[in-house]
Design a protein around this motif. Structure first.
Motif, mmCIF file in Angstrom:
data_model
loop_
_atom_site.group_PDB
_atom_site.id
_atom_site.type_symbol
_atom_site.label_atom_id
_atom_site.label_comp_id
_atom_site.label_asym_id
_atom_site.label_seq_id
_atom_site.Cartn_x
_atom_site.Cartn_y
_atom_site.Cartn_z
ATOM 1 N N ASP A 152 0.779 -1.256 -0.049
ATOM 2 C CA ASP A 152 -0.181 -0.029 0.092
ATOM 3 C C ASP A 152 0.834 1.180 0.160
ATOM 4 O O ASP A 152 0.439 2.427 -0.669
ATOM 5 N N LEU A 153 1.904 1.133 0.865
ATOM 6 C CA LEU A 153 2.920 2.355 0.891
ATOM 7 C C LEU A 153 3.508 2.661 -0.541
ATOM 8 O O LEU A 153 3.435 3.710 -0.979
ATOM 9 N N VAL A 154 3.949 1.592 -1.159
ATOM 10 C CA VAL A 154 4.853 1.759 -2.493
ATOM 11 C C VAL A 154 3.506 2.358 -3.647
ATOM 12 O O VAL A 154 3.903 3.143 -4.394
ATOM 13 N N ARG A 155 2.421 1.662 -3.527
ATOM 14 C CA ARG A 155 1.376 2.151 -4.461
ATOM 15 C C ARG A 155 0.863 3.439 -4.173
ATOM 16 O O ARG A 155 0.806 4.476 -5.323
ATOM 17 N N THR A 156 0.841 3.832 -3.021
ATOM 18 C CA THR A 156 0.188 5.248 -2.607
ATOM 19 C C THR A 156 1.148 6.166 -3.140
ATOM 20 O O THR A 156 0.951 7.316 -3.712
ATOM 21 N N VAL A 157 2.649 6.246 -2.763
ATOM 22 C CA VAL A 157 3.501 7.088 -3.276
ATOM 23 C C VAL A 157 3.559 7.133 -4.502
ATOM 24 O O VAL A 157 4.418 8.283 -5.033
ATOM 25 N N SER A 158 3.751 6.069 -5.206
ATOM 26 C CA SER A 158 3.686 6.150 -6.860
ATOM 27 C C SER A 158 2.612 7.112 -7.529
ATOM 28 O O SER A 158 2.719 7.666 -8.326
ATOM 29 N N PHE A 159 1.402 7.091 -6.878
ATOM 30 C CA PHE A 159 0.351 7.683 -7.151
ATOM 31 C C PHE A 159 0.301 9.237 -6.778
ATOM 32 O O PHE A 159 -0.050 10.051 -7.501
ATOM 33 N N THR A 160 0.723 9.339 -5.619
ATOM 34 C CA THR A 160 0.394 10.694 -4.717
ATOM 35 C C THR A 160 1.579 11.282 -4.222
ATOM 36 O O THR A 160 1.748 12.393 -3.821
ATOM 37 N N GLY A 161 2.942 10.556 -4.433
ATOM 38 C CA GLY A 161 4.044 11.074 -3.745
ATOM 39 C C GLY A 161 4.727 12.287 -4.122
ATOM 40 O O GLY A 161 5.311 13.074 -3.398
ATOM 41 N N GLY A 162 4.419 12.457 -5.434
ATOM 42 C CA GLY A 162 5.261 13.709 -5.896
ATOM 43 C C GLY A 162 6.429 13.932 -5.775
ATOM 44 O O GLY A 162 7.298 12.981 -6.388
ATOM 45 N N THR A 163 7.084 14.953 -5.223
ATOM 46 C CA THR A 163 8.380 15.107 -4.866
ATOM 47 C C THR A 163 9.070 14.520 -3.717
ATOM 48 O O THR A 163 10.132 14.781 -3.441
ATOM 49 N N GLY A 164 8.056 13.960 -3.057
ATOM 50 C CA GLY A 164 8.296 13.264 -1.619
ATOM 51 C C GLY A 164 8.713 14.363 -0.650
ATOM 52 O O GLY A 164 9.319 13.984 0.383
#
Length: 433
Positions: free
Chosen positions: A257-269
């Motif tokens: 879930d973490l990897v999927r979510t940052v891929s969709f919404t992570g932006g620049t982090g």
């Protein structure tokens, strides 16, 4: 394939050879020219006759193979243990071991010594293989939603740890694990189990989950001051029984879930992730979680006596870089708490060069970092270098994890000893349960 030249088939030559063989079989004596007329009837064979106990009988009792003396066989034991004997020598030694107890004991001891010299090989694939395969696939067909570079280390390390766990039985899940870290410049430890370590990772990864708006794995059990240690202790204290293999599924689901979510919404982090007493931007928090996943993967592998390799060079470099960037702030916090050793601090304006320590990381993931010593806002400068430390990349990470003491960590030190000690202690103090 033989180097002999091809010779055409000749019926007449074949018939002549056949007649010669028939004459030898049917004659009363040897054919002229077969006997060695120069040899005496009772002459001893030339060479080292002492090495042959019975020139006519081999070690297996057959004709043609000489039986080696005890002293010769004994001298071959070392080569036999290393599998360096010829097939004939190996057969002779192994037959001798069945009849000589002293040599059999010595052979057993030598084989054990050889086993200690050989490094245990992991049955797992190369840690970098997964990354290389993914890169090749993604070059051929780019993903619609790519995983950010700063999340790739977490993705890889959680996959590696899950691969280690997949074949564990109840015995392995309950194997004791000793967590290690540094607290108040002293080594600290805590006993748990393999399942307890995964529960710890689940609880602390939950800090990133909460920052991303995902469900908190602790739910209502989360403490008010959400430090990694407090969350872990709360989870361990409130579960109805010690964690078992059942903790693997929610941990692995959360990592996906973490990897999927940052891929969709992570932006620049840049999203801040709170660790209770401090914050990290999301891209650094994901590196931090990858680092802890690797370190605790090693803890688990050590508990079950299984080899576990460091991360790939690119991912290890990112982990080292994160620790190096955090060092100036950690040095300042230790200075304010009265833990500083060096007394040579100078007032430096923000952005100005100041006293610096050169951190040289060797091997995979290596590089050089100039660590400002006077202020986190100062700029590291080669012109103001006062000390130099050289360490291996994985060794530096183990220092930052509290698995190696500052006194044992540095492979090379040069310059201001007090500054070196400050930096090494600061690196160890970044560790936590």
């Amino acid at each position: 394939m033989s180097d002999d030249r091809f010779e055409p088939y000749d019926d007449r030559a074949r018939a002549g050879r056949d007649r010669g063989k028939q004459g030898r079989r049917e004659g009363d004596g040897e054919l002229p020219g077969d006997a060695d007329t120069d040899a005496e009837p009772n002459e001893e064979p030339s060479g080292d006759a002492g090495a042959l106990a019975d020139p006519g009988n081999g070690a297996d009792g057959t004709r043609g193979r000489p039986a080696l003396e005890h002293r010769v066989l004994e001298s071959l034991l070392g080569a036999w243990a290393l599998a360096a004997c010829t097939p004939e020598e190996t057969a002779a030694v192994e037959e001798h071991l069945g009849a000589c107890g002293a040599c059999a004991d010595e052979a057993l001891r030598l084989r054990g010594a050889v086993g200690l010299l050989q490094r245990p090989e992991s049955l797992d694939l190369d840690p970098g293989l997964r990354t290389r395969v993914l890169e090749t696939c993604l070059r051929r067909r780019p993903p619609r939603i790519p995983v950010p570079d700063w999340a790739c280390a977490y993705d890889a390390e959680t996959a590696r740890l899950d691969a280690l766990l997949q074949d564990f039985g109840d015995t392995e899940w309950h194997a004791p694990v000793r967590l290690r870290w540094y607290e108040a410049d002293e080594a600290a430890t805590r006993r748990t189990t393999v399942a307890g370590v995964i529960a710890h990772l689940l609880a602390v990864d939950g800090l990133v989950a909460v920052a991303l708006g995902l469900p908190d794995p602790l739910g209502g059990l989360a403490p008010g001051r959400a430090t990694p240690s407090a969350r872990t202790e709360a989870f361990w204290r409130t579960v109805p029984r010690p964690p078992t293999r059942s903790v693997r599924a929610p941990w692995r689901a959360q990592t996906h879930d973490l990897v999927r979510t940052v891929s969709f919404t992570g932006g620049t982090g840049r999203l801040p992730v709170s660790y209770g007493g401090y914050e990290l931007p999301l891209h650094d928090a994901m590196l931090d979680r990858a680092f802890e996943c690797w370190v605790h993967g090693e803890d688990i592998a050590e508990a079950v006596d299984y080899p576990y390799e460091p991360p790939t060079g690119r991912h290890l470099h990112g982990m080292v870089d994160l620790a190096a960037r955090m060092l100036p702030a950690v040095l300042e916090a230790r200075r304010q708490a009265g833990h500083e050793v060096s007394t040579e601090r100078r007032l430096v304006a923000a952005g100005a060069p100041g006293r610096s320590l050169r951190l040289e990381i060797e091997g995979s993931g290596g590089g050089e970092w100039m660590i400002p010593l006077d202020s986190p806002a100062a700029r590291g400068s080669e012109e103001h270098e006062v000390a130099h430390i050289a360490l291996d990349g994985s060794e530096f990470c183990r220092l930052a994890a509290g698995h190696v003491s500052p006194q044992e960590a540095a492979a090379g030190q040069l310059g201001d000893k007090a500054a070196i000690r400050d930096v090494l202690l600061a690196a160890a103090s970044m560790s936590r349960i």
